[in-house]
Motif scaffolding. Structure first.
Motif, short mmCIF file in Angstrom:
data_model
loop_
_atom_site.label_atom_id
_atom_site.label_comp_id
_atom_site.label_asym_id
_atom_site.label_seq_id
_atom_site.Cartn_x
_atom_site.Cartn_y
_atom_site.Cartn_z
N ARG A 80 0.84 -1.21 0.00
CA ARG A 80 0.00 0.00 0.00
C ARG A 80 0.87 1.25 0.00
O ARG A 80 0.60 2.21 -0.72
CB ARG A 80 -0.94 -0.01 1.20
CG ARG A 80 -1.96 1.12 1.14
CD ARG A 80 -2.83 1.17 2.36
NE ARG A 80 -2.02 1.30 3.56
CZ ARG A 80 -2.52 1.30 4.79
NH1 ARG A 80 -3.81 1.14 4.98
NH2 ARG A 80 -1.73 1.42 5.84
N ALA A 81 1.93 1.22 0.82
CA ALA A 81 2.84 2.37 0.85
C ALA A 81 3.54 2.56 -0.49
O ALA A 81 3.84 3.68 -0.90
CB ALA A 81 3.87 2.19 1.96
N LEU A 82 3.79 1.45 -1.19
CA LEU A 82 4.51 1.54 -2.48
C LEU A 82 3.62 2.03 -3.61
O LEU A 82 4.11 2.45 -4.66
CB LEU A 82 5.09 0.17 -2.84
CG LEU A 82 6.28 -0.27 -1.99
CD1 LEU A 82 6.56 -1.76 -2.20
CD2 LEU A 82 7.52 0.55 -2.33
N MET A 83 2.29 1.97 -3.41
CA MET A 83 1.37 2.41 -4.46
C MET A 83 1.53 3.90 -4.78
O MET A 83 1.14 4.35 -5.84
CB MET A 83 -0.08 2.13 -4.06
CG MET A 83 -0.51 0.67 -4.17
SD MET A 83 -0.40 -0.03 -5.84
CE MET A 83 -1.67 0.92 -6.71
N SER A 84 2.09 4.67 -3.83
CA SER A 84 2.31 6.09 -4.13
C SER A 84 3.66 6.30 -4.83
O SER A 84 4.08 7.44 -5.02
CB SER A 84 2.23 6.93 -2.84
OG SER A 84 3.27 6.56 -1.95
N ARG A 85 4.31 5.23 -5.21
CA ARG A 85 5.61 5.23 -5.91
C ARG A 85 6.65 6.11 -5.19
O ARG A 85 7.21 7.05 -5.77
CB ARG A 85 5.45 5.70 -7.36
CG ARG A 85 4.49 4.84 -8.17
CD ARG A 85 4.73 4.99 -9.65
NE ARG A 85 5.95 4.32 -10.07
CZ ARG A 85 6.02 3.05 -10.45
NH1 ARG A 85 4.96 2.30 -10.45
NH2 ARG A 85 7.17 2.53 -10.82
N PRO A 86 6.93 5.78 -3.91
CA PRO A 86 7.88 6.60 -3.15
C PRO A 86 9.31 6.40 -3.63
O PRO A 86 9.65 5.34 -4.17
CB PRO A 86 7.74 6.05 -1.73
CG PRO A 86 7.32 4.63 -1.92
CD PRO A 86 6.43 4.64 -3.13
N ARG A 87 10.11 7.42 -3.39
CA ARG A 87 11.56 7.26 -3.60
C ARG A 87 12.23 6.89 -2.28
O ARG A 87 13.32 6.35 -2.25
CB ARG A 87 12.16 8.55 -4.16
CG ARG A 87 11.78 8.74 -5.62
CD ARG A 87 12.45 9.96 -6.18
NE ARG A 87 11.88 11.16 -5.60
CZ ARG A 87 12.53 12.31 -5.50
NH1 ARG A 87 13.78 12.42 -5.92
NH2 ARG A 87 11.93 13.37 -4.99
N LEU A 88 11.55 7.24 -1.18
CA LEU A 88 12.04 6.85 0.15
C LEU A 88 10.92 6.09 0.86
O LEU A 88 9.83 6.62 1.05
CB LEU A 88 12.41 8.08 0.99
CG LEU A 88 12.80 7.77 2.43
CD1 LEU A 88 14.16 7.06 2.48
CD2 LEU A 88 12.86 9.03 3.28
N LEU A 89 11.22 4.84 1.20
CA LEU A 89 10.25 4.04 1.95
C LEU A 89 10.77 3.89 3.37
O LEU A 89 11.90 3.44 3.59
CB LEU A 89 10.11 2.66 1.30
CG LEU A 89 9.06 1.74 1.93
CD1 LEU A 89 7.65 2.28 1.69
CD2 LEU A 89 9.16 0.32 1.37
N MET A 90 9.94 4.29 4.34
CA MET A 90 10.34 4.15 5.74
C MET A 90 9.55 2.99 6.34
O MET A 90 8.31 2.97 6.26
CB MET A 90 10.06 5.45 6.50
CG MET A 90 10.93 6.58 5.96
SD MET A 90 10.83 8.04 6.99
CE MET A 90 9.40 8.84 6.30
N LEU A 91 10.26 2.05 6.91
CA LEU A 91 9.63 0.85 7.46
C LEU A 91 9.85 0.80 8.96
O LEU A 91 10.99 0.84 9.42
CB LEU A 91 10.27 -0.41 6.84
CG LEU A 91 10.10 -0.60 5.33
CD1 LEU A 91 11.10 -1.63 4.80
CD2 LEU A 91 8.68 -1.04 5.04
N ASP A 92 8.74 0.71 9.72
CA ASP A 92 8.85 0.66 11.18
C ASP A 92 8.64 -0.78 11.64
O ASP A 92 7.52 -1.29 11.60
CB ASP A 92 7.82 1.60 11.82
CG ASP A 92 8.13 1.86 13.29
OD1 ASP A 92 9.05 1.22 13.83
OD2 ASP A 92 7.43 2.70 13.90
N GLU A 93 9.71 -1.43 12.04
CA GLU A 93 9.66 -2.80 12.57
C GLU A 93 8.91 -3.77 11.66
O GLU A 93 7.96 -4.44 12.11
CB GLU A 93 8.96 -2.82 13.94
CG GLU A 93 9.56 -1.88 14.95
CD GLU A 93 10.66 -2.53 15.78
OE1 GLU A 93 11.08 -3.67 15.46
OE2 GLU A 93 11.11 -1.89 16.74
N PRO A 94 9.35 -3.91 10.42
CA PRO A 94 8.59 -4.81 9.52
C PRO A 94 8.60 -6.26 9.97
O PRO A 94 7.71 -7.02 9.59
CB PRO A 94 9.31 -4.66 8.17
CG PRO A 94 10.65 -4.12 8.49
CD PRO A 94 10.48 -3.28 9.73
N SER A 95 9.57 -6.67 10.80
CA SER A 95 9.64 -8.09 11.19
C SER A 95 8.87 -8.39 12.47
O SER A 95 8.79 -9.55 12.89
CB SER A 95 11.11 -8.51 11.37
OG SER A 95 11.61 -8.02 12.59
#
Ligand code: ATP
Length: 238
Positions: A150-165
């Protein structure tokens, strides 16, 4: 040297008298993966919130050389920033596909929108199989994948991930981290907050260690992996 995609200078976040982030400076160079490590309550989530503009902060930050001061969250998204929050925050009563459509709402109807959706199905085949399923019925790993897509649908150049694991089984974590590496190959820069220090430092180019709101250590990930303090506090016995 080229301008970093994200640069943060002496950023502070306070909740009343609690200073959650104190004078943090960091940079995310174009095309890199930067990890932020640290114990619970160190201020990692607050730091990401301030960078994304969902939390008020003091200090300076710039995206692609342009000051972020005064830019609202939606403008930051339009600039090319995107955050995957720790709690995933999906629309649980909506289908997988509708969650993705909302993530790309600014571009809906365009050819690029359709292409991005196809790209997400390729990147996350499990989501494609479940495109009509309600988000609230997904497994933990699938929810994380959906939050990322969902976050990638806005085609970001910077993706910030908070504790993905967080809360995920080791095999799923491997999958998620493999996807993060693939994203970097497609040109997305990543700012990764993780408690799984071992996995994060294997993936990242550079890392910062945050304790009590302050950066106490930073360096290339290959060096942090060998650092005695990092080994003692975050990696344990090899
Ligand atoms: P975790 O890994 O546990 O999520 P973190 O490193 O992300 O921790 P933060 O969630 O940013 O840390 O919290 C930093 C500090 O700010 C903590 O002391 C926390 O209690 C405090 N804090 C966070 N959010 C709030 C809030 N809304 N109101 C008051 N204090 C808060």
């Amino acid at each position: 040297m080229s301008v970093p995609l994200l640069s943060v200078e002496r950023l502070c976040v306070a909740y009343g008298r609690v200073e959650a982030v104190r004078d943090v400076s960091l940079a995310v160079p174009q095309g890199s993966i930067v990890a932020i490590l640290g114990p619970n309550g160190a201020g990692k989530t607050s730091l990401l919130g301030a960078i994304m503009g969902v939390l008020r902060s003091r200090g300076r930050a710039a995206f692609d050389g342009q000051p972020l001061e005064g830019r609202r969250v939606e403008q930051r998204v339009a600039d090319g920033m995107s955050l995957v929050p720790e709690k995933r925050e999906l629309f649980v009563t909506m289908s997988v596909e509708d969650n993705l459509r909302l993530g790309g709402f600014r571009r809906r109807g365009s050819a690029e929108f359709g292409r991005t959706l196809e790209e997400m199905w390729r990147l996350f085949p499990r989501l494609q199989e479940r495109r009509a399923q309600l988000a609230g019925t997904l497994s933990g790993g699938e929810r994380q994948m959906l939050a990322m897509a969902r976050a990638l649908m806005s085609r970001p150049r910077l993706l910030m991930l908070d504790e993905p694991s967080l809360g995920l089984a080791p095999l799923i974590v491997k999958d998620i981290f493999r996807t993060v590496a693939e994203l970097r190959r497609t040109g997305v820069s990543i700012l990764l907050v993780e408690q799984n220090a071992r996995a994060a430092l294997e993936l990242a180019d550079y890392g910062y260690v945050l304790e009590n709101g302050c950066v106490v250590l930073e360096g290339p990930a290959s060096e942090l992996r060998q650092d005695e303090r990092v080994i003692a506090a975050y990696l344990g016995i090899k």
